[in-house]
Each structure stands twice: as C-alpha cells, then as structure tokens.
Scaffold this active site. Structure first.
Site, PDB file in Angstrom:
ATOM      1  N   ARG A  40      57.392   1.476 -10.072  1.00 25.58           N
ATOM      2  CA  ARG A  40      57.355   1.402 -11.540  1.00 25.58           C
ATOM      3  C   ARG A  40      58.695   1.083 -12.172  1.00 25.58           C
ATOM      4  O   ARG A  40      58.788   0.242 -13.063  1.00 25.58           O
ATOM      5  CB  ARG A  40      56.855   2.735 -12.087  1.00 25.58           C
ATOM      6  CG  ARG A  40      55.405   2.943 -11.757  1.00 25.58           C
ATOM      7  CD  ARG A  40      54.922   4.309 -12.160  1.00 25.58           C
ATOM      8  NE  ARG A  40      53.491   4.380 -11.904  1.00 25.58           N
ATOM      9  CZ  ARG A  40      52.760   5.462 -12.086  1.00 25.58           C
ATOM     10  NH1 ARG A  40      53.332   6.560 -12.528  1.00 25.58           N
ATOM     11  NH2 ARG A  40      51.475   5.434 -11.852  1.00 25.58           N
ATOM     12  N   HIS A  43      56.712   3.260 -17.638  1.00 27.79           N
ATOM     13  CA  HIS A  43      55.606   2.663 -16.887  1.00 27.79           C
ATOM     14  C   HIS A  43      55.484   1.190 -17.254  1.00 27.79           C
ATOM     15  O   HIS A  43      55.495   0.836 -18.425  1.00 27.79           O
ATOM     16  CB  HIS A  43      54.312   3.408 -17.230  1.00 27.79           C
ATOM     17  CG  HIS A  43      53.204   3.123 -16.280  1.00 27.79           C
ATOM     18  ND1 HIS A  43      52.595   1.903 -16.225  1.00 27.79           N
ATOM     19  CD2 HIS A  43      52.603   3.901 -15.345  1.00 27.79           C
ATOM     20  CE1 HIS A  43      51.650   1.953 -15.282  1.00 27.79           C
ATOM     21  NE2 HIS A  43      51.644   3.146 -14.741  1.00 27.79           N
ATOM     22  N   GLY A  49      49.640  26.757 -20.013  1.00 25.18           N
ATOM     23  CA  GLY A  49      49.235  25.380 -19.730  1.00 25.18           C
ATOM     24  C   GLY A  49      47.986  25.391 -18.868  1.00 25.18           C
ATOM     25  O   GLY A  49      47.798  26.263 -18.019  1.00 25.18           O
TER      26      GLY A  49
END
Lengths: 265, 636, 229
Positions: B330, B266, B40
């Site tokens: 959120r 979100h 990654g």
C-alpha cells in the site's frame, strides 16, 4: 440545487405512554446543495447552518458512511433510506432528487424503536433478539480445521445472502406492521444453511421468534415492503424459511423433562 | 518510563508457548470474582469480551455506537490472511511472518509478528465454527485470493464484506455472552478517562451519550480496543465516529504512545468530489488483483480513458515493480500514485486521481466473473460516482486508512500502565511502519480471541480480586475532571463549529504530515496546531445541553483530543529522520523510494506525556531482527 | 393445550393459523362455487344437490360446526394480528408511501371485515331466511323442501340483491388474490421459480371463484337462467 426539507424534530425520548413527545415536522430551506453530496452530507450542511443560526442541529445516526455499519437510516418521503433501491441513506446522493424538491425526513417509526432524539432511534430490540439465539454456541478455543466442514457453495451463498444484513432496521420501518420478520428471518436463514448451524436449529428458531414477539414488533402480512426497502436486498425467502423452521421446531418440541440435562460426573 | 517488552527467550517459534506456560493461571472458581472492563466492540474488543466471559470473568463492555455490531471493523472489505497453505503454493507461518515484518519495513517487533502468524490459522477455524460465511469453491472448501505485498494466495474473504462477516461472528459470540448474563453491555457509552489507583488501571470514566450522565466503572483490569486515529486528518476512510479519545486520555494518564507518525495511506479510494465531502470511501485492495493501475503517459492528457490507446498509457506499477506489479504494498502504491499526480499526469477534474482499469480482466474472464468477485464494490462505486466501472475505469486516489502507531504495549499487550491492555489498531505492535492488506482483521482477532484471554489472566493472578471499588477518591476526582471539560465545552459559545475546527486541523495534517513529510512543513504544523487549539478553546460553538443526546458535544470532545494528538504526531514525524513504510520523509529517499536509517532509527519511538504545555519525552524501544534480516525492502 | 395456545399467540403461529384456516375456507369457497354452478343445469340438478347435502344429517352439522370453527378462528386471529400490528406503530408517518405492496395486500383487514358482513348477510338471507323471508319460503315450498332453484332465482331477480352479491365478489377477489399467495409464503413455500407461478395462480383462482360466483346473479338478472315459475 435547492431543496425544502420537512424534518421530524423531537427533543425528548419516547416513552411507552407518550411516543411522539414534543415531536413535530419542521420546515427548512436549503440552498447550494450539490448533486454529488450524499444525503447525510446535505444534512451536515444544514446542521452547520443551524449551528451558525444558534439552533440545535438535527440529530441523526451515522458512522461508516459507506453503507455497511447500519447506523444510518431515515425515512425519506415515506421510504426508508429513500428512493434508490439497495442503498443506505449514507450512500444516497442528492442527484436522486430534483432541484426544488420537497423532502420529508422522518425517523424509523415502530413501537420497538423508541425515538431517542430527532431522527435517532433506539434499536436495542434487535440486539436483544440476537442475544437470544442468533449465534452458534461455540466458544473460543481450538475448533476443528476450517476445511473439515465442507459447505456446498450453493448453501454457503444462501447463508451469505442472509448474513449480509446490516441490522439497520429499514425492514421494520418499511413494514406496514412494523414487523421484524426480515431481520430475524435473515438470522435464521444464515445459520440453517450451514452444517455448523444446524445443530441447534430448533432451539434457535423457537428462541428467536419468542424474543422477537416480546419486543413488540408487528406481524408479517407478506406484503414484501421490507424486501424492497432493504439496502442489502435480502429476499423474503428468509421469512418463508423462518416460518418453516419455526413450525418444524414447534412440532418436534418435547415437553421439558424434570430429569435435568446435566452430564457432570 | 520503563519499556520492558517482556519478550520470552528461546527460539521465535517457541516464544508464545513459553509465555503461555509461564503466565500464571487464575483458578476457575476465582475467575468470576474478577471484573474486566473492555472498551470498544470491534473485532478486538468483541472477541476479547466474549472470550474473557467464556473463561468465567465478569466482563463489562462499552461502545459509543448504538450497538456493538457497528464498530468500524465492519467496514473492512478485502479479507483476512492466514497461513493455512490450502493452496499448496508455498505458504507457511514463517512466510507470513516474513512478509509481515518486511511489509512493515522492519519497524515491528519480531516476536509479536511471529505469534500473529501462528495464531492466524486458529482464527479461520474459529470463524468458520461460528458460521462466518467465507467464500467457498464448488467442492465446498474455502477459497483464497492474493493480496498486496504477498506472492501467495492466503487471503480468506467473504465477498467484499469480510470485516462485516468476521465482526458479526465476534458480535454473535459477544451477544451470546450478553444473553447468558456473563457480559454487561453498555452501548452509546463513551470512555472519557482511565482511573488509576496506586499506578494500576482500575476503572474508567464514561459518559452515557443518551442521558449525559458521567459515571465511573471499577474493575480489576481495563482493555482498550478503541481503534485508530485516522480521523485526525478529518477526511479518511474511517467511520465518522472513530477517534483517539480513549487512547489519548490513557496516554495523558501515563500510557506511552508509540510511533504516532505511522499512518497508512491506502492507494485505492474514491477521489474527493468537493468541499462538502465528509469522508472517503475505500475500494478494496483486492480490486488490484484484477484491475490495472495507469495514467496517461503525457501530462495534461484529458481525453476519455477509452480514447487513450495502450501505448500512450503508463501502467506505472507494472513498470516500476515488475515482480509485484499492481499488487505492490500500500505505501508504495500510494506514493507512486502521488508521484504521477505531481508530474501532472493525474486524471479527473482535480488531477488528483489515477485509473484502476478492469477492461483486460473483463475481456479475459468475462463480466460475470468480475461481478461475482467484486459486484458489491462496483455497485458501491457506481452509487457514489454515478459512473459504471464495468465500462469505464475507476478513478482512485490514496486516502488515510489505518494507523500503525498506537499505545505502546509489551508482548502481553499491556501498556506502560499496569492493568491497562491495548488491542487491535489501538496498539502499535504488529505492523511496524506499514500494514499489509488483510492483516488488520487478523491482528484484531488474534489479540482478542487468542492473546488477551491468557495475558489478562497472568496479570489478574497477581491482583486481589475486586480490591478497588469506585468509592476510592481517585474515581470521584476523575469523574469531576471529565464533567469540568464537558461544562467548559458547552460554556464557550463561540462562533466556529466543531466540524470547522476539525476540517482546519485535517488540512494541516494532510498537507504537512500526510503522504510525504519534510522538516519545514512539520515545523510549521507544530506552530499552527497550538494556535488552532487555542482558538478552539476560545471560539468553539457547542449548542444544546449535557442532559440529552448531543452529537456536537461528543464531537467537540473528540476534536479537542485530536488537536492535542495532532501535535504529537507531527513531533514524532519530525523526530523520525528517515523514511520507512507509511512514513515518508522527503529528505530521505532514493528517487521516490523510502530510505531507512537502521543505524539510528531501528526502534519504536515511545512518547511520554509530561503535562499540559510541556514537551513530551521521547523514549526508544530498540528493535532486534534476529530472524528476518534487515534489508532494503524491494518489490521490484 | 398450553403449547397450542402459545403457538397461536406467537407471531408466526398466528400467521400459520391464518394460512391453514384460510386454505380450508378457500377449499370451502371452491366447493361452494362448484355446487352452486349446478344452478346453470336447471332446477332438478341443484335441488337434488341440496337434498343430498341435507340428507347428510348429522354429518352436515359436523361440517357446519367445523366450518364455523375455522371461520371464527380465521376472523379472531386476523383481528388479533391486526390489532398487534396497529400497536406496533404508535406514530404514523407524516408522509406515507408504498414501495411494492399490492392494493389487495394493504386492504386485507378491510376486505376481510367486509366479507364478514357479507357472510352474515348471506346466511341471514339464504340459510336463516331473515332478510327476505319470502325467498326462503320458496325453498320450503319445493318438493321435499329443497327448491333452492326457486329461492335463488327469485332473489337474484331483484336487481339490488344481485348487484350487491356481484359487488361482494370483487371484494372476495381482492381478499383471495393476496390470501392464496400469502398462505404459500406463510407455510414456508418460497422458491425463485415457483413463487411467481403461485402468484399468478392466486390471481387466476381468485378471478375464477369471484367470476364464477358473480356469474350466477348476473345470469339470473340477464335472463340466462330463468326464474322459476
């Protein structure tokens, strides 16, 4: 809506001697296209149909689909990322096309961007240029407090304008000469406007230009197609700045000394 | 499975210092003999690879994208938190720590969160030194904005492209090390398995996505920084390539998977426009600084927003949460949006949307000021929807955005497999059951720049350098396993496409393990997913060959893993019989507010893989709150 | 010297050479025009000017050689860059399009090569007296061998020659209109306020030079300037 697509299909990777390989433009008809689809979603629909028909889907690079990762990018009717200014292919919507439109879809075409397959190109030349100097040589550690280096807002904004580059390669694809000056200029410009970046500005300008030239990009002829195609609308000012930095860096360059530069006790 | 978090003893503010001193060091001359494999290249991966290489380790870094610069960290918009207290508004490391623990609904490990708050300060310094062009004021000093879940201005930002600029900073550092030959970079290379030798992670198996070659890489330690699994829902704000494959396959090799049910929805994304939708686009939470969220008071009110007078609008966040208002965290803002839509007051053709209105801010600050703050976001919104957010409120709706769950790690970020370290979104450690805005960038970079360089060293100091080569039989057998799976995928030649299966899975997950979950739904999902998985392995159609770029094949492998992982997620959601943060069980609520059960669930749930067809075993890591006292999380 | 060759070989170095040589050539074209415009003031003026130049003697040769070096450098670098540019795109687009590049900028190589042909012809014609020996014979026949007036007016009274000269001025206009603004950018001058001015100025200067040059054959052809008897 309905569209007719002409898409470049190439199954084998480009090589130096044979760039196009078995590549050719193939015609596809696509019906029931919604105006709210993005261009890539339209290609998704095409690919689903192709798979159902037993044909291999069209390969194209894409990832974030929100215009920031720089993965996507195809040349649409001769224009990188298509007809809308300041827009990546993934953010281009089919409402930008007329019902019944004929659309030509091609990969970025440049010697420095060999085709991997269909619309996918290898842009590692950009990475190699960056590796030669598009950075500030600072390691992880404990640098001074961030606010110890005030940067005039104007300079910070100029640096930012250049730093918004997403490395998609549209500038190269748009340039009549397949030049990477806008990309490399953006790197030079980003760092030259910051006090932290000025420390190694000469070395950076020389190294980046040399690296760019090694990759086989063309030269700038100041036609500004790059600026018009850039999805982040990076101005050609950065190219003028790089020219200036490079000439200055070459002018002050001293012949290599044989005394070495080590300072270890 | 033994879960030893290895939290250092002593007062919380000294724990990291203590740990750093206790960790063994590797002699500078010996560092180059060790090889670390970093999978990654996002914020966590790139910063880790660069920092480890700077220390002198040999590093190999892998990413599936064509360049390390494209990792999905790049898409983070709003900002990064740091307890700099530049605003003199009462911020401190302690307050950031407190906010993050509370924001995570008391389901994170205190010691990790405190360290994160401490390191936040260094990140900003590091990024500025790299030339990251953060927003500045006219005096030349850094600007801050406020963000959801906090009452101080501690968020540093770079227009709406903070993730991009921070990632490019980390990518620049990584590139420098590649140029110096200290890091070997493998782009368009996907990790498909971990190689264990004597119980330690000593290598990985990868597939070269261009040539199809499957090969192994041996190393002395493996670092996974492979992001989250939000794409299990098919539609999410994640990039199309984001996947669970690396962490899932590590899990199948013995790494415990913690809290997979913790997903963040979100609140401010652009609503779905049709069946063709391939992903969802986030509108930064920072917009809630100046935008007001509302729906009509009356259900079914289909008038144009401009025709609805103020007294017929319900600014429901301001009404329900007067002290945080539009900046409520959120999970709370998302749930509130879902509630008003359930009441039939949602807007737009589908009724799945709420307004985010800038009318008042434009009146107060002027259009230019708003454009300077959010210009690129407004531009993006207009591009996607063909509507002008300056003159008409934005339509927004919650969407899957981030996953707090991930591979279980101890204080050193080491998983239950020795030598396998997990950073960033891929691990579970710092955000508990809900992540606050502007904290993901902070965590990824803290892990990569400032934690892993020490803790990997501590592990390596006890290992003989280069003790394992890829000639060990474990490597060949792992490679063979991966090749077999590829061959199988290509040989099925069924009727349904990979995307088709992925969408079907997404539908199950969103419907039954999405914003609100209940026992019956989860039970049903646990019936449906194995059926879908079985059908996948019988009827998927993957064309083309293994020998060249084959995007269908790449996707097929990832979806195969999602089909297994989704089941674990539902199982975890079912077993966590409480509501906390992003995990909302309808059975445990007080009029729409999550009701935690600290008595029975004040722990991280860690799942141990038992083999195909066998039920995984659930372990618990108890969470102790010694510094922030367990309390009902209120933003009213 | 290596560093200088390196500089010439680099992409930006090549462009800078193009800009500097272009600027010098532009200066020459301006001076050339100003000198020639004296044709309008009658034979005495222009012939005296020609004599003055000629009397520079060795200095004239220094100038000529300098000009030649600049010219050759401009052409050679231009060809090198154009070839590199061609190689940089091995497969052409099936569908070509241009977003904002001007016609002038896209035809620089062609206009440049056309000008090269023209310059060769121009030298063969007036300087070396190869193409129309009769015309340069007129010059030699003048007082002190400098009757440029007679040579020029006799030449331009031939319609084919006059029209050819005028046509090439259109090419020169094209080349200069892009060249002048381009050299500013190459030399690093780019400013939100001044760059648009430079662009306008480039068009005006190019038009003035090409127009001025074209006016001479036109004036002769139309009888504004009388052919020497």
């Amino acid at each position: 809506m309905k569209v007719t697509l002409h898409i470049w299909r190439q199954s084998r990777q480009s090589t130096k001697g044979d760039f196009a390989q078995d590549g050719r433009m193939v015609r596809y008809e696509l019906d029931h296209v919604s105006a709210d689809m993005s261009f890539l979603e339209m290609l998704d629909v095409l690919n689903e149909q192709l798979i159902h028909k037993g044909e291999e889907p069209v390969a194209f690079d894409h990832d974030c689909r929100e215009g920031i990762c720089g993965s996507c990018g195809v040349v649409i009717d001769g224009v990188p990322h298509g007809p809308e200014r300041g827009t990546t292919t993934c953010q281009l919507h089919m409402r930008s096309f007329k019902d019944g439109a004929e659309i030509w879809v091609e990969p970025w075409r440049a010697a420095a961007f060999p085709v991997v397959r269909d619309l996918v190109v290898d842009r590692s030349s950009f990475d190699r240029v960056v590796q030669k100097g598009a950075f500030i040589s600072v390691g992880t550690g404990a640098p001074q407090d961030a606010n110890a280096i005030p940067v005039p807002k104007h300079d910070a904004d100029r640096a930012f304008d250049a730093a918004t580059c997403i490395g998609c390669g549209a500038c190269v694809a748009a340039c009549k000469n397949a030049s990477a000056m806008l990309f490399v200029g953006a790197k030079v410009s980003h760092f030259m406007h910051l006090p932290q970046g000025r420390v190694e500005r000469e070395q950076r300008a020389r190294d980046l230009v040399a690296a760019m030239d090694r990759e086989g990009f063309g030269n700038c002829t100041n036609q500004y197609e790059c600026e018009a195609a850039c999805p982040k609308e990076i101005p050609v000012r950065v190219i003028a700045e790089m020219n200036r930095e490079f000439v200055r860096a070459k002018a002050v360059e001293e012949p290599a000394s044989d005394k070495g530069t080590g300072g270890h006790g | 499975m033994k879960l030893d978090a290895k939290i250092p003893s002593g007062p919380i503010q000294d724990k990291w210092d203590t740990r750093r001193f206790d960790l063994k060091l590797v002699n500078p001359a010996n560092k180059r003999k060790y090889k670390v494999l970093v999978v990654g290249s996002g914020l966590a991966g790139a910063s880790a690879a660069a920092s480890l290489a700077e220390l002198g380790y040999q590093v190999e870094c892998f990413c599936f994208q064509d360049s390390p610069r494209r990792a999905h960290s790049i898409a983070a918009q709003g900002g990064i938190n740091a307890a700099k207290n530049y605003r003199n508004d009462g911020d401190s490391v302690w307050r950031l720590f407190y906010d993050t623990v509370k924001g995570g609904d008391f389901r994170a490990r205190e010691a990790n969160v405190y360290r994160l708050a401490q390191l936040s300060v260094n990140i900003i310094d590091q990024a500025v030194a790299q030339g990251v062009p953060f927003a500045r004021e006219y005096g030349g000093l850094l600007d801050n904005r406020s963000f959801g879940g906090a009452q101080v201005s501690r968020t540093f930002y770079a227009r709406g492209q903070t993730g991009q600029q921070l990632l490019l900073g980390a990518y620049a550092s990584l590139s420098r090390q590649i140029g110096l030959g200290a890091v070997k970079m493998f782009p368009r290379t996907e990790m498909l398995d971990v190689v264990l030798v004597d119980g330690h992670a000593k290598g990985i198996v990868v597939r070269d996505l261009v040539t199809g070659e499957v090969r192994s890489h041996a190393g002395d330690a493996v670092v996974l920084a492979t992001g989250g699994y939000g794409n299990v829902f098919y539609l999410s704000t994640n990039a199309k390539g984001c996947n669970v494959t690396a962490t899932w396959r590590a899990h199948k090799r013995g790494a415990g998977f913690a809290n997979p049910c913790y997903t963040q929805i979100h609140p401010t994304c652009i609503p779905v426009s049709g069946d063709h939708q391939s992903k969802l686009t986030l509108m930064s939470e920072s917009l809630r600084n100046d935008g007001r969220v509302w729906v009509p008071k009356a259900a079914g009110d289909k008038r144009q927003p401009s025709e609805i007078p103020d007294d017929e609008r319900d600014y429901y966040l301001e009404r329900k949460y007067p002290s945080f208002g539009n900046l409520a965290p959120r999970d709370i803002a998302s749930r509130a949006a879902m509630q008003v839509c359930d009441e039939g007051r949602g807007i737009g053709e589908t009724g799945l949307g709420v307004f985010l209105d800038f009318r008042d801010s434009i009146k107060r600050l002027g259009k230019d000021a708003i454009a300077a703050r959010y210009g690129n976001l407004f531009h993006m919104y207009a591009k996607i929807t063909a509507e002008d957010p300056y003159s008409r409120p934005m339509r927004i709706f919650p969407a899957v955005h981030y996953t707090m769950g991930g591979l279980w790690v101890d204080y050193d970020l080491q998983s239950t497999i020795p030598g396998l370290f997990v950073l960033g979104e891929a691990n579970f450690s710092d955000h508990g059951a809900n992540r606050l805005g502007a904290s993901a960038l902070m965590q990824g970079l803290a892990d990569g720049y400032f934690v892993i360089p020490y803790t990997v060293g501590g592990y390596l100091a006890g290992q003989k350098a280069g003790s394992v080569g890829s000639d060990r039989p474990e490597f060949a057998s792992t490679v063979a396993g991966v090749q077999e799976m590829t061959r199988k995928l290509l040989s099925i030649q069924g009727k349904r496409t990979v995307d088709d299966f992925h969408k079907a899975l997404g539908k199950i997950m969103w419907g039954k393990c999405g914003m609100a979950r209940n026992e019956a739904g989860l039970q049903q999902a646990l019936q449906e997913i194995p059926v879908l998985r079985e059908e996948f392995w019988r009827d998927v159609r993957v064309l083309g060959s293994n020998e060249s770029l084959n995007q269908s094949l790449e996707k097929a492998g990832r979806v195969a893993d999602f089909l297994e992982f989704g089941e674990l997620m539902c199982r975890d959601a079912l077993e966590r019989r409480e509501s906390c943060g992003g995990h909302f069980r309808e059975e445990w609520q007080d009029e729409g507010e999550a009701r935690r059960d600290d008595e029975n669930f004040c722990h991280a749930a860690v799942w141990e893989y038992q083999g195909e067809g066998k039920a995984p075993v659930r372990h618990e890591e108890p969470l102790a709150f010694e510094n922030v006292h367990l309390a009902v999380r209120s933003y009213k | 010297m290596n560093w200088l060759i390196d500089f010439w070989r680099s992409s930006i170095g090549g462009k800078v050479i193009m800009a500097i040589t272009g600027l010098l050539l532009f200066g020459f074209v301006v001076a050339h025009l100003l000198g020639n415009l004296q044709l309008l003031s009658g034979p005495d003026k222009i012939n005296a000017y020609a004599k003055m130049l000629h009397d520079l003697g060795p200095l004239l040769w220094v100038m000529r050689i300098g000009l030649l070096v600049v010219f050759v450098l401009h052409v050679a670098t231009g060809i090198r860059l154009a070839r590199a540019n061609k190689a940089a795109r091995p497969v052409a687009y099936a569908k070509e399009a241009t977003i904002q590049a001007s016609f002038a900028s896209r035809s620089m190589v062609l206009s440049g090569l056309s000008l090269l042909v023209f310059v060769v012809y121009h030298l063969l014609h007036f300087t070396l007296g190869v193409t129309n020996p009769g015309h340069s014979a007129l010059k030699a026949a003048g007082a002190g061998g400098h009757d440029v007036y007679a040579m020029v007016t006799a030449s331009f009274s031939v319609p084919a020659i006059a029209i050819a000269y005028m046509a090439f001025q259109a090419v020169l206009f094209l080349h200069l209109s892009h060249g002048v603004q381009s050299l500013a950018q190459t030399l690093g001058l780019n400013h939100r306020r001044y760059s648009p001015m430079v662009r306008t100025l480039a068009y005006l200067l190019a038009a003035a030079i090409a127009g001025g040059n074209a006016f001479l054959p036109f004036a002769v052809l139309s009888g504004i300037v009388k052919v020497a008897s």
